[in-house]
Design a protein around this motif. Structure first.
Motif, PDB file in Angstrom:
ATOM      1  N   ILE A 214       0.917  -1.096   0.026  1.00 20.47           N
ATOM      2  CA  ILE A 214       0.124   0.053   0.244  1.00 20.47           C
ATOM      3  C   ILE A 214       0.912   1.228  -0.009  1.00 20.47           C
ATOM      4  N   GLY A 215       0.793   2.004  -1.149  1.00 18.50           N
ATOM      5  CA  GLY A 215       1.604   3.342  -1.215  1.00 18.50           C
ATOM      6  C   GLY A 215       0.889   4.453  -1.252  1.00 18.50           C
ATOM      7  N   LEU A 216       1.161   5.443  -0.317  1.00 19.66           N
ATOM      8  CA  LEU A 216       0.557   6.939  -0.360  1.00 19.66           C
ATOM      9  C   LEU A 216       1.227   7.929  -0.668  1.00 19.66           C
ATOM     10  N   ILE A 217       0.878   8.491  -1.713  1.00 21.11           N
ATOM     11  CA  ILE A 217       1.715   9.510  -2.305  1.00 21.11           C
ATOM     12  C   ILE A 217       1.128  10.781  -2.518  1.00 21.11           C
ATOM     13  N   GLU A 218       1.563  12.000  -1.710  1.00 20.60           N
ATOM     14  CA  GLU A 218       0.826  13.138  -1.958  1.00 20.60           C
ATOM     15  C   GLU A 218       1.886  14.102  -2.747  1.00 20.60           C
ATOM     16  N   THR A 219       1.058  14.821  -3.819  1.00 21.42           N
ATOM     17  CA  THR A 219       1.604  15.686  -4.605  1.00 21.42           C
ATOM     18  C   THR A 219       1.460  17.282  -4.286  1.00 21.42           C
ATOM     19  N   VAL A 220       2.238  18.045  -4.217  1.00 21.28           N
ATOM     20  CA  VAL A 220       2.179  19.320  -3.690  1.00 21.28           C
ATOM     21  C   VAL A 220       2.399  20.404  -4.888  1.00 21.28           C
ATOM     22  N   ARG A 221       1.377  21.134  -5.364  1.00 23.71           N
ATOM     23  CA  ARG A 221       1.699  22.310  -6.580  1.00 23.71           C
ATOM     24  C   ARG A 221       1.781  23.866  -5.689  1.00 23.71           C
ATOM     25  N   SER A 222       2.288  24.606  -6.209  1.00 27.30           N
ATOM     26  CA  SER A 222       2.341  25.803  -5.617  1.00 27.30           C
ATOM     27  C   SER A 222       2.895  26.973  -6.648  1.00 27.30           C
ATOM     28  N   MET A 223       2.121  28.086  -6.433  1.00 25.75           N
ATOM     29  CA  MET A 223       2.662  29.472  -7.172  1.00 25.75           C
ATOM     30  C   MET A 223       2.705  30.435  -6.356  1.00 25.75           C
ATOM     31  N   GLN A 224       3.972  30.750  -5.975  1.00 25.52           N
ATOM     32  CA  GLN A 224       4.412  31.909  -5.386  1.00 25.52           C
ATOM     33  C   GLN A 224       4.789  33.092  -6.003  1.00 25.52           C
ATOM     34  N   TYR A 225       4.308  34.270  -5.612  1.00 30.35           N
ATOM     35  CA  TYR A 225       4.733  35.375  -6.392  1.00 30.35           C
ATOM     36  C   TYR A 225       5.349  36.557  -5.612  1.00 30.35           C
ATOM     37  N   GLY A 226       5.453  36.280  -4.065  1.00 32.73           N
ATOM     38  CA  GLY A 226       6.341  37.357  -3.646  1.00 32.73           C
ATOM     39  C   GLY A 226       5.995  38.749  -3.564  1.00 32.73           C
ATOM     40  N   ASN A 227       4.462  38.857  -3.858  1.00 35.16           N
ATOM     41  CA  ASN A 227       3.749  40.134  -4.051  1.00 35.16           C
ATOM     42  C   ASN A 227       2.592  40.414  -3.171  1.00 35.16           C
ATOM     43  N   CYS A 242      -2.614   0.303  -4.407  1.00 35.59           N
ATOM     44  CA  CYS A 242      -2.504  -1.088  -3.858  1.00 35.59           C
ATOM     45  C   CYS A 242      -2.144  -2.108  -4.791  1.00 35.59           C
ATOM     46  N   LYS A 243      -1.427  -3.082  -4.194  1.00 30.52           N
ATOM     47  CA  LYS A 243      -0.945  -4.281  -5.118  1.00 30.52           C
ATOM     48  C   LYS A 243      -1.063  -5.465  -4.216  1.00 30.52           C
ATOM     49  N   CYS A 244      -1.902  -6.536  -4.456  1.00 26.35           N
ATOM     50  CA  CYS A 244      -1.828  -7.698  -3.956  1.00 26.35           C
ATOM     51  C   CYS A 244      -1.324  -8.786  -4.590  1.00 26.35           C
ATOM     52  N   GLU A 245      -0.124  -9.533  -4.181  1.00 28.80           N
ATOM     53  CA  GLU A 245       0.435 -10.641  -4.535  1.00 28.80           C
ATOM     54  C   GLU A 245       0.017 -11.754  -3.537  1.00 28.80           C
ATOM     55  N   VAL A 246      -0.957 -12.597  -3.954  1.00 25.15           N
ATOM     56  CA  VAL A 246      -1.252 -13.625  -3.261  1.00 25.15           C
ATOM     57  C   VAL A 246      -1.404 -14.776  -3.989  1.00 25.15           C
ATOM     58  N   GLU A 247      -1.155 -15.980  -4.211  1.00 24.56           N
ATOM     59  CA  GLU A 247      -1.166 -17.061  -4.833  1.00 24.56           C
ATOM     60  C   GLU A 247      -2.406 -17.621  -4.878  1.00 24.56           C
ATOM     61  N   GLY A 248      -3.141 -17.642  -5.811  1.00 21.26           N
ATOM     62  CA  GLY A 248      -4.351 -18.356  -5.945  1.00 21.26           C
ATOM     63  C   GLY A 248      -5.523 -17.523  -5.807  1.00 21.26           C
ATOM     64  N   GLU A 309      -4.414  -6.570 -10.835  1.00 23.25           N
ATOM     65  CA  GLU A 309      -3.522  -5.873 -11.293  1.00 23.25           C
ATOM     66  C   GLU A 309      -3.416  -4.800 -10.144  1.00 23.25           C
ATOM     67  N   PRO A 310      -2.074  -4.129  -9.937  1.00 28.35           N
ATOM     68  CA  PRO A 310      -1.883  -2.999  -9.176  1.00 28.35           C
ATOM     69  C   PRO A 310      -3.192  -1.856  -9.755  1.00 28.35           C
ATOM     70  N   PHE A 311      -3.830  -1.000  -8.440  1.00 27.51           N
ATOM     71  CA  PHE A 311      -4.812  -0.170  -8.957  1.00 27.51           C
ATOM     72  C   PHE A 311      -4.670   0.663  -7.797  1.00 27.51           C
ATOM     73  N   ARG A 312      -5.294   1.954  -8.276  1.00 33.12           N
ATOM     74  CA  ARG A 312      -5.359   3.070  -7.332  1.00 33.12           C
ATOM     75  C   ARG A 312      -6.753   2.837  -6.725  1.00 33.12           C
ATOM     76  N   LEU A 313      -6.446   2.871  -5.295  1.00 31.50           N
ATOM     77  CA  LEU A 313      -7.690   2.554  -4.278  1.00 31.50           C
ATOM     78  C   LEU A 313      -8.491   3.731  -4.217  1.00 31.50           C
ATOM     79  N   CYS A 314      -7.745   4.849  -3.926  1.00 32.41           N
ATOM     80  CA  CYS A 314      -8.457   6.041  -3.831  1.00 32.41           C
ATOM     81  C   CYS A 314      -7.729   7.540  -4.087  1.00 32.41           C
ATOM     82  N   SER A 315      -8.335   8.442  -4.168  1.00 36.62           N
ATOM     83  CA  SER A 315      -7.638   9.754  -4.535  1.00 36.62           C
ATOM     84  C   SER A 315      -8.343  10.987  -3.521  1.00 36.62           C
ATOM     85  N   TYR A 316      -7.864  12.056  -3.268  1.00 32.42           N
ATOM     86  CA  TYR A 316      -8.295  12.943  -2.461  1.00 32.42           C
ATOM     87  C   TYR A 316      -7.512  14.141  -2.378  1.00 32.42           C
TER      88      TYR A 316
END
Length: 491
Positions: A214-227, A242-248, A309-316
């Motif tokens: 189970i992997g959780l990745i957060e991506t941050v974007r930003s626009m900074q103007y200094g004004n 998620c990726k489930c590697e189970v035989e059978g 197959e590996p899949f995206r469980l959710c996004s937020y």
């Protein structure tokens, strides 16, 4: 993935080769004819197909060291996908013919290629090639077993089972399942999503200890103007894979996302269709509506029956008070040189441990970069004069002060103009940050491996990970102009 035909060839009578079993699928052949149009090549008769295949494999004409059709220097075979040159009314090239060989058997199949044959697509782009080879490997294991020596006594009886096996695992030319080695095929009722098995077309069947990743990745974007007249923008987008590697048979799983006590509730949650049940309050929080503090704040439970197959469980999405790195960029033009000043400060809530952290300073719409006289308080500076680009490599840690600076001058000279960009004219310029922070998320969201429930007798090992990474993280020149959006940033 579908196959046009399947052949099993065996050694008999002191080395002679003959077709012991063949099956063609007329519905798939009709599709092949419709897709190929005027370039369609029909599958020849059994004796012709066998002769062409044995010639291509070098198993016929043993007395001839050179066969022009096969050994000409202009012919470049693409193993394991062979091409058969068919003569007669249906003259043309039959491709790709896949083969596997072990002991007394040669197994071959002709998968359907649903892309135009000219120009011929690369093998790596054809999923049907790897799936067809996996189908042959499954049949090979069924017929000969997995041992080093083939079971010659039972080979005849297993060959007699092949028609009934194909009815079960490959109806109408479409592989659905893997035949069990050495056992007769028995009809099975359709299984639910939670009890699905590995299909014949899936390569790399899992062997060994069961693992749920189970992997959780957060991506941050930003626009900074200094004004002060322009509002800085940032947002966070998270995904759980998620990726489930189970035989059978695959188990039912429940994954729980948790937040720290002061964490902001997750918003705009989207889930994979395999999620079996969900509290409706989880889906109501939206970043479009005004936040009133009454949104569901977790824990967020996602019960599901995983696909193969590996899949995206959710996004937020998540609202966070500050971006991870605050920056200031000042660029002033003086005749044919630029004065540059950059300050970057790592917020105290961010772990000071990066996998990498780089700042890119491009200089578009200018002459070729000349003398660069820059000083940095931390890290090192790489200069690419051909690309008019400065790369500030900050490494894996900020100093104890959590603040770094870069100052200096850049001269431009030479007849060759630098790269152009319509956004970067005159004083419009930016610093773009690229970074990744392992074992952390900006929202504080995490998956505790002890909270992951797997309903299976296999007792799989649970592996969880999380990371924060940047995407489109810009710090604009505060003394110039920059693109400004009055609305929300959209991922």
């Amino acid at each position: 993935m579908t196959v046009r035909g399947l052949w099993i060839i065996s050694h008999e009578n002191g080395g002679n080769l003959s077709i012991r079993f063949s099956r063609r699928f007329s519905t798939v052949e009709h599709r092949a004819k419709s897709l190929a149009g005027s370039s369609y090549v029909a599958v020849p008769e059994e004796s012709t197909f066998l002769q062409l295949l044995l010639t291509e494999l070098g198993l016929s004409d043993s007395g001839k060291n050179y066969v022009a059709l096969r050994d000409d220097c202009l012919y470049r075979p693409r193993s394991p996908a062979l091409e058969l040159h068919v003569d007669g009314p249906a003259k043309g090239i039959l491709w790709p013919v896949l083969t596997v060989s072990q002991g007394p058997l040669i197994l071959a199949c002709l998968p359907l290629v649903d892309v135009p044959p000219d120009p011929r697509p690369p093998l790596a782009s054809l999923l049907s090639v790897s799936q067809g080879l996996t189908l042959l490997a499954g049949l090979q294991t069924f017929l000969l077993g997995s041992g080093s020596k083939p079971d010659s006594e039972g080979l005849g009886s297993r060959l007699a089972m092949v028609p009934s096996v194909l009815l079960q695992v490959c109806p109408l030319g479409t592989p659905l399942d893997v035949p069990l080695p050495g056992t007769p095929a028995t009809p099975t009722a359709p299984t639910s999503v939670g009890t699905q098995k590995q299909p014949a077309w899936k390569t790399g069947l899992h062997r060994g200890r069961a693992v749920v990743n189970i992997g959780l990745i957060e991506t941050v974007r930003s626009m900074q103007y200094g004004n002060r007249s322009r509002q800085d923008l940032w947002d966070v987008y998270g995904t759980v894979t998620c990726k489930c590697e189970v035989e059978g048979v695959l188990p039912n799983v429940t994954v729980t996302l948790s937040l720290p006590p002061n964490g902001s509730p997750l918003q705009d949650i989207l889930v994979h269709p395999c999620v079996t049940s969900l509290d409706s309050s989880i889906l109501t929080a939206s970043s479009v509506d005004n936040y009133d503090g009454s949104a569901f704040s977790g824990p967020y439970k996602f019960p599901f029956s995983p696909p193969l197959e590996p899949f995206r469980l959710c996004s937020y999405t998540s609202e966070v008070p500050v971006p991870p790195i605050l920056g200031s960029y000042q660029l002033k033009e003086e005749e044919n040189q630029l004065r540059v000043s950059v300050t970057l400060k790592l917020h105290e809530s961010i772990k000071n441990s990066f996998e990498f952290c780089n700042a890119h300073l491009p200089f578009f719409n200018r002459d070729q970069m000349g003398v660069v006289d820059m000083k940095v308080s931390s890290g090192q500076l790489d200069v690419s004069k051909e690309k008019n680009l400065l790369v500030w490599v900050l490494g894996q840690k900020f100093p104890k002060s959590r603040e770094v600076t870069m100052e200096g001058k850049i001269n431009f000279s030479g007849p060759t103009p630098g790269p152009s960009d319509p956004l970067c004219t005159k004083l419009t310029a930016y610093v773009k940050l690229h970074f990744k922070v392992p074992d952390m998320t900006l929202s504080g969201c995490y998956v505790d491996q002890h909270s992951v429930q797997v309903y299976s007798s296999a007792k799989p090992r649970i592996v969880t990970s999380r990371e924060l990474q940047s995407k489109e993280y810009y710090i604009w020149n505060s003394t110039g102009t920059a693109p400004v959006s009055s609305g929300q940033m959209m991922m």
